[in-house]
Design a protein around this motif. Structure first.
Motif, PDB file in Angstrom:
ATOM      1  N   TYR A   4       0.866  -1.179   0.000  1.00  0.00           N
ATOM      2  CA  TYR A   4       0.000   0.000   0.000  1.00  0.00           C
ATOM      3  C   TYR A   4       0.905   1.232   0.000  1.00  0.00           C
ATOM      4  CZ  TYR A   4      -3.811  -3.199   0.896  1.00  0.00           C
ATOM      5  OH  TYR A   4      -4.721  -4.226   0.784  1.00  0.00           O
ATOM      6  N   ASN A   5       0.709   2.069  -1.012  1.00  0.00           N
ATOM      7  CA  ASN A   5       1.719   3.024  -1.429  1.00  0.00           C
ATOM      8  C   ASN A   5       1.125   4.412  -1.638  1.00  0.00           C
ATOM      9  OD1 ASN A   5       4.402   3.631  -2.755  1.00  0.00           O
ATOM     10  ND2 ASN A   5       3.123   3.845  -4.584  1.00  0.00           N
ATOM     11  N   PHE A   6       1.943   5.429  -1.508  1.00  0.00           N
ATOM     12  CA  PHE A   6       1.607   6.781  -1.955  1.00  0.00           C
ATOM     13  C   PHE A   6       2.858   7.306  -2.650  1.00  0.00           C
ATOM     14  CE2 PHE A   6       1.326  11.446  -1.249  1.00  0.00           C
ATOM     15  CZ  PHE A   6       0.161  11.673  -1.962  1.00  0.00           C
ATOM     16  N   PRO A   7       2.813   7.525  -3.977  1.00  0.00           N
ATOM     17  CA  PRO A   7       4.030   7.763  -4.744  1.00  0.00           C
ATOM     18  C   PRO A   7       4.907   8.914  -4.246  1.00  0.00           C
ATOM     19  CG  PRO A   7       2.200   7.314  -6.223  1.00  0.00           C
ATOM     20  CD  PRO A   7       1.618   7.434  -4.849  1.00  0.00           C
ATOM     21  N   LEU A   8       4.316   9.964  -3.680  1.00  0.00           N
ATOM     22  CA  LEU A   8       5.100  11.117  -3.259  1.00  0.00           C
ATOM     23  C   LEU A   8       5.609  11.005  -1.824  1.00  0.00           C
ATOM     24  CD1 LEU A   8       3.186  14.117  -4.898  1.00  0.00           C
ATOM     25  CD2 LEU A   8       5.216  12.898  -5.715  1.00  0.00           C
ATOM     26  N   SER A   9       5.342   9.897  -1.181  1.00  0.00           N
ATOM     27  CA  SER A   9       5.847   9.665   0.168  1.00  0.00           C
ATOM     28  C   SER A   9       7.227   9.021   0.101  1.00  0.00           C
ATOM     29  CB  SER A   9       4.897   8.747   0.950  1.00  0.00           C
ATOM     30  OG  SER A   9       5.554   8.185   2.077  1.00  0.00           O
ATOM     31  N   GLY A  10       8.216   9.649   0.740  1.00  0.00           N
ATOM     32  CA  GLY A  10       9.537   9.047   0.793  1.00  0.00           C
ATOM     33  C   GLY A  10       9.552   7.763   1.589  1.00  0.00           C
ATOM     34  N   PRO A 166      16.280  18.645  -2.250  1.00  0.00           N
ATOM     35  CA  PRO A 166      16.168  19.939  -2.946  1.00  0.00           C
ATOM     36  C   PRO A 166      14.737  20.439  -3.096  1.00  0.00           C
ATOM     37  CG  PRO A 166      17.807  18.560  -4.015  1.00  0.00           C
ATOM     38  CD  PRO A 166      17.117  17.699  -3.000  1.00  0.00           C
ATOM     39  N   GLU A 167      13.770  19.532  -3.115  1.00  0.00           N
ATOM     40  CA  GLU A 167      12.374  19.958  -3.177  1.00  0.00           C
ATOM     41  C   GLU A 167      11.982  20.731  -1.918  1.00  0.00           C
ATOM     42  OE1 GLU A 167       9.575  16.840  -4.502  1.00  0.00           O
ATOM     43  OE2 GLU A 167      11.356  15.696  -5.037  1.00  0.00           O
ATOM     44  N   GLY A 168      12.701  20.521  -0.836  1.00  0.00           N
ATOM     45  CA  GLY A 168      12.463  21.240   0.413  1.00  0.00           C
ATOM     46  C   GLY A 168      13.425  22.399   0.624  1.00  0.00           C
ATOM     47  N   ASN A 169      14.038  22.861  -0.464  1.00  0.00           N
ATOM     48  CA  ASN A 169      14.996  23.978  -0.409  1.00  0.00           C
ATOM     49  C   ASN A 169      16.274  23.633   0.353  1.00  0.00           C
ATOM     50  OD1 ASN A 169      13.633  26.100  -1.924  1.00  0.00           O
ATOM     51  ND2 ASN A 169      12.140  26.143  -0.240  1.00  0.00           N
ATOM     52  N   GLY A 190      17.520  -2.781 -10.559  1.00  0.00           N
ATOM     53  CA  GLY A 190      16.191  -2.734  -9.953  1.00  0.00           C
ATOM     54  C   GLY A 190      15.832  -1.395  -9.353  1.00  0.00           C
ATOM     55  N   PHE A 191      16.744  -0.414  -9.437  1.00  0.00           N
ATOM     56  CA  PHE A 191      16.442   0.900  -8.871  1.00  0.00           C
ATOM     57  C   PHE A 191      15.193   1.497  -9.510  1.00  0.00           C
ATOM     58  CE2 PHE A 191      16.658   5.505  -9.290  1.00  0.00           C
ATOM     59  CZ  PHE A 191      16.699   5.878  -7.956  1.00  0.00           C
ATOM     60  N   VAL A 192      14.353   2.114  -8.674  1.00  0.00           N
ATOM     61  CA  VAL A 192      13.212   2.884  -9.169  1.00  0.00           C
ATOM     62  C   VAL A 192      13.312   4.293  -8.577  1.00  0.00           C
ATOM     63  CG1 VAL A 192      11.624   0.984  -9.587  1.00  0.00           C
ATOM     64  CG2 VAL A 192      11.757   1.959  -7.311  1.00  0.00           C
ATOM     65  N   PRO A 193      13.175   5.327  -9.398  1.00  0.00           N
ATOM     66  CA  PRO A 193      13.368   6.695  -8.902  1.00  0.00           C
ATOM     67  C   PRO A 193      12.226   7.162  -8.009  1.00  0.00           C
ATOM     68  CG  PRO A 193      12.695   6.727 -11.207  1.00  0.00           C
ATOM     69  CD  PRO A 193      12.923   5.283 -10.845  1.00  0.00           C
ATOM     70  N   PHE A 194      12.554   8.100  -7.152  1.00  0.00           N
ATOM     71  CA  PHE A 194      11.560   8.778  -6.321  1.00  0.00           C
ATOM     72  C   PHE A 194      10.969   9.905  -7.166  1.00  0.00           C
ATOM     73  CE2 PHE A 194      11.008  11.425  -2.171  1.00  0.00           C
ATOM     74  CZ  PHE A 194       9.673  11.073  -2.101  1.00  0.00           C
ATOM     75  N   PRO A 195       9.655   9.910  -7.412  1.00  0.00           N
ATOM     76  CA  PRO A 195       9.062  10.950  -8.259  1.00  0.00           C
ATOM     77  C   PRO A 195       9.388  12.352  -7.752  1.00  0.00           C
ATOM     78  CG  PRO A 195       7.467   9.220  -7.839  1.00  0.00           C
ATOM     79  CD  PRO A 195       8.636   8.938  -6.947  1.00  0.00           C
TER      80      PRO A 195
END
Length: 205
Positions: A4-10, A166-169, A190-195
């Motif tokens: 169970y996932n939320f793509p923008l959650s680290g 960087p998204e958090g300045n 197998g790496f998948v990037p963080f959106p």
């Protein structure tokens, strides 16, 4: 296996990344946090804290991203990700604690301000982020990975929110070893990037 996932959650990306690095078949189920799906009874039955990610491995339910890393490292039988010896296991646990503490209250909190509108003090959390980054930079002197000679779940636990800082300045340009560390993780099979989102320093890029 379901995640169970939320793509923008680290935190969620941390679990998704490790599943992919292990090459495990897994169904991603996105949870609509904006609509409050994580607070509904059916989700709270999986995780009473109402947080993603949650892993459901054929009825074995594991909430919490770091717990998921430990579970998958043990379940997969790929022992290199979580050392069996006391010293190595303790070293990994130290960084999992950093991920739940300094990382969450530094880089992750800074990103929560710009991406989700969280009400934190930007100067305070950005300062915390740089304190942590300086410590990681120093730790990486003469080594490629946080623990031992190869990647472990410690590296996975720190990757997402440092990569998204960087998204958090939070400027990463002054941390050569940290940046090299991120590139090493990104080169793993197998790496998948963080959106990424156009927030913080990325908004001006």
């Amino acid at each position: 296996m379901k995640l169970y996932n939320f793509p923008l959650s680290g935190h969620a990306h941390r679990a998704h990344l490790f599943v992919s690095l292990l090459g495990l078949p897994c169904e991603l189920i996105d949870v609509d946090l904006a609509s409050g799906a994580h607070k509904k009874p059916e989700f709270l039955a999986l995780n009473p804290f109402g947080q993603v990610p949650v892993l459901d491995d054929e009825g074995t339910v594991v909430p919490d991203s770091n717990a998921i890393l430990v579970y998958l490292a043990k379940k997969s039988g790929q022992a290199a990700w979580l050392p069996e010896d006391a010293e190595g296991a303790a070293a990994v646990q130290r960084w999992l604690s950093v991920a739940a503490g300094e990382l969450a209250y530094g880089p992750a909190a800074a990103r929560l301000i710009t991406v989700f509108g969280a009400q934190f003090n930007p100067d305070e959390v950005i300062a915390r982020a740089h304190t942590l980054l300086a410590r990681v930079e120093a730790h990486l002197a003469g080594r490629d990975w946080l623990v031992g000679d190869g990647p472990t779940i410690a590296d996975v636990a720190l990757y997402s929110y440092i990569a998204g800082a960087p998204e958090g300045n939070v400027d990463l340009s002054g941390y050569a070893r940290v940046n090299a560390f991120l590139r090493r993780i990104e080169a793993l099979p197998g790496f998948v990037p963080f959106p990424k989102t156009p927030a913080g320093l990325l908004a001006a890029a």
